[in-house]
Design a protein around this motif. Structure first.
Motif, mmCIF file in Angstrom:
data_model
loop_
_atom_site.group_PDB
_atom_site.id
_atom_site.type_symbol
_atom_site.label_atom_id
_atom_site.label_comp_id
_atom_site.label_asym_id
_atom_site.label_seq_id
_atom_site.Cartn_x
_atom_site.Cartn_y
_atom_site.Cartn_z
ATOM 1 N N ARG A 1 -1.612 -11.394 -3.663
ATOM 2 C CA ARG A 1 -1.079 -11.996 -4.894
ATOM 3 C C ARG A 1 -0.591 -13.414 -4.563
ATOM 4 N N ILE B 1 5.319 -10.500 1.454
ATOM 5 C CA ILE B 1 4.945 -9.266 0.753
ATOM 6 C C ILE B 1 3.848 -9.543 -0.270
ATOM 7 N N LEU B 2 4.042 -10.600 -1.064
ATOM 8 C CA LEU B 2 3.029 -10.944 -2.080
ATOM 9 C C LEU B 2 1.753 -11.427 -1.429
ATOM 10 N N THR C 1 4.379 -3.124 -1.843
ATOM 11 C CA THR C 1 4.616 -4.358 -2.589
ATOM 12 C C THR C 1 5.662 -4.195 -3.679
ATOM 13 N N GLU C 2 5.473 -3.211 -4.550
ATOM 14 C CA GLU C 2 6.387 -3.045 -5.685
ATOM 15 C C GLU C 2 7.803 -2.695 -5.223
ATOM 16 N N ARG D 1 3.070 -2.387 3.422
ATOM 17 C CA ARG D 1 2.303 -2.734 2.219
ATOM 18 C C ARG D 1 2.876 -2.065 0.966
ATOM 19 N N CYS E 1 8.858 -3.229 3.986
ATOM 20 C CA CYS E 1 7.943 -3.157 2.844
ATOM 21 C C CYS E 1 6.700 -4.015 3.090
ATOM 22 N N SER E 2 6.892 -5.150 3.749
ATOM 23 C CA SER E 2 5.756 -6.016 4.064
ATOM 24 C C SER E 2 4.813 -5.316 5.031
ATOM 25 N N ALA F 1 -0.409 -8.647 -0.122
ATOM 26 C CA ALA F 1 -1.032 -7.910 -1.224
ATOM 27 C C ALA F 1 -2.112 -8.735 -1.918
#
Length: 894
Positions: free
Chosen positions: A679, A673-674, A644-645, A642, A638-639, A677
């Motif tokens: 975040r 991951i954050l 994220t959710e 990209r 997922c990282s 993104a």
């Protein structure tokens, strides 16, 4: 005067007659007590002394024999020393008593005194002293006794001959034993049985069966003890042999006594034929503790817990009190099936039965608590309550502490053990060496090695393998190799240990080289060593070698082993051959979580993120529960993708759905991951609120995200916090310097790099490798001004750069990255492989942007597929495109 003389003579006559009658009475009483082992007969000793009857040899001999049978050897020896005259009977009684009491050295010493006294031994004396030599495994002294036997004319005696046969066979002299047995005159059942027993103990099982055939041909009838020994041999030869022996027992009408029934139950249980074992058990007329214990042990050995417990309860229902062996068997079962509740119930029963002082039961309890309990406290409490802990007790505790992560406690325990006079055995030392391996304690490994050399037990292959593993796991590769070479014999465990440790140390080329050494020793690759070699090939990117190993697995019949198939899935994935990886995965009959993790990881690392997540859903639909490793792979995917959710959802599901507690590595991926993104505030919140203490990896991950998003203030904070935990990690300085550069603060960047230099820190040297025609070629990043370019690779790199510029492609080469190892390896593969052969490069660090752009443009100039597997992912280049889609977080700036 004459009358007085006559009266006196009459009185003396009556006194002598009375004394004679008393002596006769004492002799009769002693004979009866001696034959029935009645200790009350020892009361005769007092009148014997008072009446000065020690001169009576019969009385003294009978009294001595009774002492040796009923009152312990010390009192017998005291009487023996007081005897004014000692016959061969007295010497023999005393020597035999020492032999039966296992005081074998004393038996031999007393025999020496007997010879020195001039007393001629008889056949029973020789038999006893030879049995002492058997127990001592003293072939030299036994041979001297054999010489005395010949000199005294007992050479053909069957009793002595049987004892000598037993001596030679148990000391490994099987040929001499057989020759000696052949010379015996009229060898009886006992002699034949003893020879069979000796062959069984010498692990000459087929010879034992052959000897049984000769016994039958010679017309010597076997007895129940003969068949007990033959069943022992059949336990190693196979079920059919044992059934043949059982048939012989029935045909010959041998009465099934308790000993023979117990042997039959034990034999059948060893081959999991518990139905036959139970039939033998049920044929028993009178219940016997040892027979029922054998049945309980059989069920326990076969992990048939319910039946073992039921048999245990039935045994008690018959009024039989379980003994220490029964309880030990049930406790061993508890250890195997990890049943702490049952173990505690059995513990309470052993206390009620008064067996809490039994060393066997205590050992089984320590093992049970160590294996079944999350804590070592209860096991330690049981151990400390033991009155006479033996080497097994200490060893069980030490190994249990290693398994529970208390490796440092093992060394103090070993010292305490030696101080209390308990000699550590091979298993003890192997357990301590395993602790040393985990702690990387080189000094302690060397000390144990020295101890083994002094004790002359370093040649034992089990302990030698432990030393090899300990040295290799502690990065002492040369020591491990030297130990391997010094071994008289090496086996598959030796080499499996080496290849496993070399892979862990990142010495994959060395791991693969182990194959040639195995071939020299004639040792075949098996399902344990083969995955190690496949792993080495995978990490080197040695696809050709990996394919050869795949072929070997098919030819040798190992291709059905899950460990081999899982390794092949990993190897093909890491070498960029996803189709081959999928084909191998489909060959796995029942893929477990390790198999699925390999497939999902392979797809994700090769940039096939959606396929990886789809494979995870297939895994769940087919009923395989994910583990913590599965989620590390998913979060990484997922990282990189990209997503994220989706990554956040996977993280939440770990605890909520799958009851898996996230570890520090999972939080690092969540922060990544954050961070990718943008975040950063949420990522910082994760670090501040997570239930685990942040480590350097967490701060490094967030610092990398700050560099990418140019958040200087947060990046400085992360760098400072990370350096507190890992002050000598150069990555923090490099990332912070890059962040300063990209934030327009070159002076701070230079200051950071200077500080790094002052601390003696440097970048990890870049190294890349690729395999061509079965040979792995390695390249390192060097300064172009100081390297001899005789191989022409640098010239080829310069020529390709000029061609890229001439073709009009935008490519800005960074001077200090001109000749990075990835470029060298890619160009070397381009030059030395055929146009149709893809190039697969393995790099030990994350690929830099300069190398990424260079290889990408190179595939525009030539029709060539090039893959580079770095420390982060697999980059697949083709026609100027990369599987990472040019994501700048997939590589570093330079």
């Amino acid at each position: 005067m004459t009358n007085k003389v006559a009266v006196a003579a009459a009185f003396l006559s009556r006194t002598n007659e009375l004394g004679y009658n008393l002596q006769q009475s004492c002799s009769h009483i002693l004979s009866f007590c001696e034959s029935t082992a009645l200790r009350s007969g020892l009361h005769i000793h007092s009148p014997v002394i008072k009446l000065d009857l020690l001169e009576n040899l019969d009385l003294c001999n009978n009294l001595l024999s009774l002492y040796s049978k009923t009152d312990g050897i010390w009192n017998a020896r005291k009487l023996f020393d007081e005897m004014p005259r000692k016959t061969v009977f007295a010497w023999t009684v005393m020597i035999t008593a020492y032999t039966k009491s296992q005081e074998l050295g004393s038996a031999v010493s007393l025999f020496e005194e007997m010879i020195a006294s001039g007393t001629r031994p008889n056949e029973f004396t020789f038999s006893s002293v030879i049995r002492s030599c058997v127990g001592l495994r003293d072939l030299n002294y036994g041979a001297r006794v054999h010489g005395s036997v010949i000199k005294t004319g007992f050479e053909g005696n069957s009793v002595i001959g049987s004892s000598l046969t037993d001596l030679y066979s148990k000391c490994g002299q099987i040929k001499e034993a057989r020759e000696l047995f052949s010379s015996l005159q009229n060898a009886d059942t006992i002699s034949w049985t003893m020879m069979i027993s000796s062959l069984v103990e010498a692990r000459k099982w087929r010879e034992a069966l052959q000897f049984f055939s000769e016994m039958i041909e010679a017309g010597v009838p076997p007895n129940e003890f003969t068949f007990v020994k033959l069943l022992g041999a059949s336990s190693f030869l196979g079920l059919e042999f044992g059934k043949m022996i059982h048939s012989n027992i029935i045909v010959r009408g041998i009465p099934l006594n308790v000993v023979l029934k117990t042997s039959l139950v034990d034999f059948y249980s060893r081959f999991s034929e518990m139905g036959d074992a139970v039939r033998v058990l049920n044929s028993c007329g009178e219940p016997d503790v040892f027979l029922w214990t054998s049945a309980v042990s059989g069920f326990a050995r076969n992990l048939r817990a319910e039946e073992a417990v039921a048999t245990f309860l039935d045994m008690q229902g018959l009024g039989l009190q379980p003994n220490n062996f029964t309880y030990s068997a049930i406790l061993s079962l508890c250890s195997s099936v990890r049943s702490l509740d049952l173990g505690k119930q059995i513990h309470s029963q052993t206390i009620k039965a008064g067996l809490e002082d039994s060393t066997d039961v205590g050992n089984a309890l320590v093992d049970m608590y160590m294996k079944c309990s999350a804590s070592e406290v209860e096991a330690s409490r049981v151990f400390r309550a033991m009155i006479w802990p033996n080497v097994v007790s200490w060893t069980t505790l030490i190994i249990g502490l290693v398994d529970h992560g208390f490796e440092r406690d093992c060394f103090g325990l070993l010292m305490e053990m030696v101080t209390q006079g308990v000699e550590p055995n091979v298993v003890t030392l192997c357990g301590v060496l395993r602790a040393c391996s985990k702690l990387k304690y080189i000094r302690q490994i060397s000390e144990i090695h020295g101890y083994l050399l002094r004790r002359h037990i370093d040649g034992d292959i089990i302990v030698a393998n432990s030393l090899v593993d300990a040295y290799a796991s502690s990065s002492k590769v040369d020591y491990a190799w030297n130990m391997t070479r010094s071994m008289d014999r090496r086996d598959d465990i030796t080499y499996t240990s080496l290849v496993t440790r070399f892979n862990e140390l990142g010495k994959h080329d060395m791991a693969i080289s182990v194959i040639s050494h195995m071939c020299v020793d004639g040792i075949r690759l098996d399902q344990f060593s083969l995955p190690g070699f496949i792993s080495g090939s995978a990490n080197l990117g040695a696809l050709e070698t990996g394919k050869h190993l795949h072929c070997y697995s098919v030819k040798s019949g190992l291709s059905s082993a899950d460990s081999v198939l899982n390794g092949l899935v990993d190897m093909y994935s890491k070498c960029g051959s996803l189709e081959d990886a999928k084909k191998v995965f489909e060959e796995i009959a029942r893929p477990d979580v390790v198999s699925w993790n390999g497939l999902v990881s392979g797809l994700a690392s090769n940039g096939c993120i959606s396929s990886a997540l789809s494979a995870f859903e297939d895994m769940r639909m087919k009923g395989t529960e994910p583990d913590s490793v599965t989620f590390l792979i998913l979060l990484s995917a997922c990282s990189n993708g990209r997503l994220t959710e989706m990554g956040l959802e996977y993280f939440r599901s770990m605890k909520e759905i799958h009851n898996i507690e996230p570890q520090i590595e999972h939080y690092a991926h969540l922060v990544g991951i954050l961070g990718r993104a943008g975040r950063l505030e949420e990522a910082t919140g994760v670090v501040e609120t997570m239930p685990l203490k942040p480590n350097a990896l967490i701060f490094k991950t967030l610092l990398r995200a700050c560099r990418y998003h140019r958040n200087l203030s947060l990046g400085e904070d992360m760098a400072n916090k990370g350096l507190v935990l890992a002050p000598f990690d150069p990555a923090f300085y490099i990332l912070l310097a890059d962040l300063y550069d990209e934030s327009g603060k070159p002076e701070l960047a230079q200051k950071t790099r200077n500080l790094m230099t002052e601390k003696g820190l440097s970048k990890k040297q870049g190294q890349s490798s690729l395999e061509i025609q079965g040979k792995v070629h390695s390249f390192v990043s060097e300064d172009a001004t100081t390297v001899d370019k005789t191989n022409g690779i640098y010239a080829e790199i310069d020529w390709i750069k000029s061609e890229i510029e001439r073709s009009g492609y935008t490519y800005r080469s960074i001077k200090n990255a001109s000749y990075h190892s990835a470029k060298q390896a890619a160009v070397f593969g381009l030059v030395y492989t055929s146009p149709q052969t893809p190039v697969h490069v393995v790099k030990n660090k994350i690929m830099c942007k300069d190398c990424h752009d260079f290889v990408s443009h190179m595939t525009r100039l030539v029709d060539k597929k090039i893959t580079v597997r770095d420390g982060n992912r697999v980059h697949m280049f083709n026609n100027g495109e990369c599987s990472c889609k040019g994501d700048e977080t997939s590589f570093v700036s330079s």
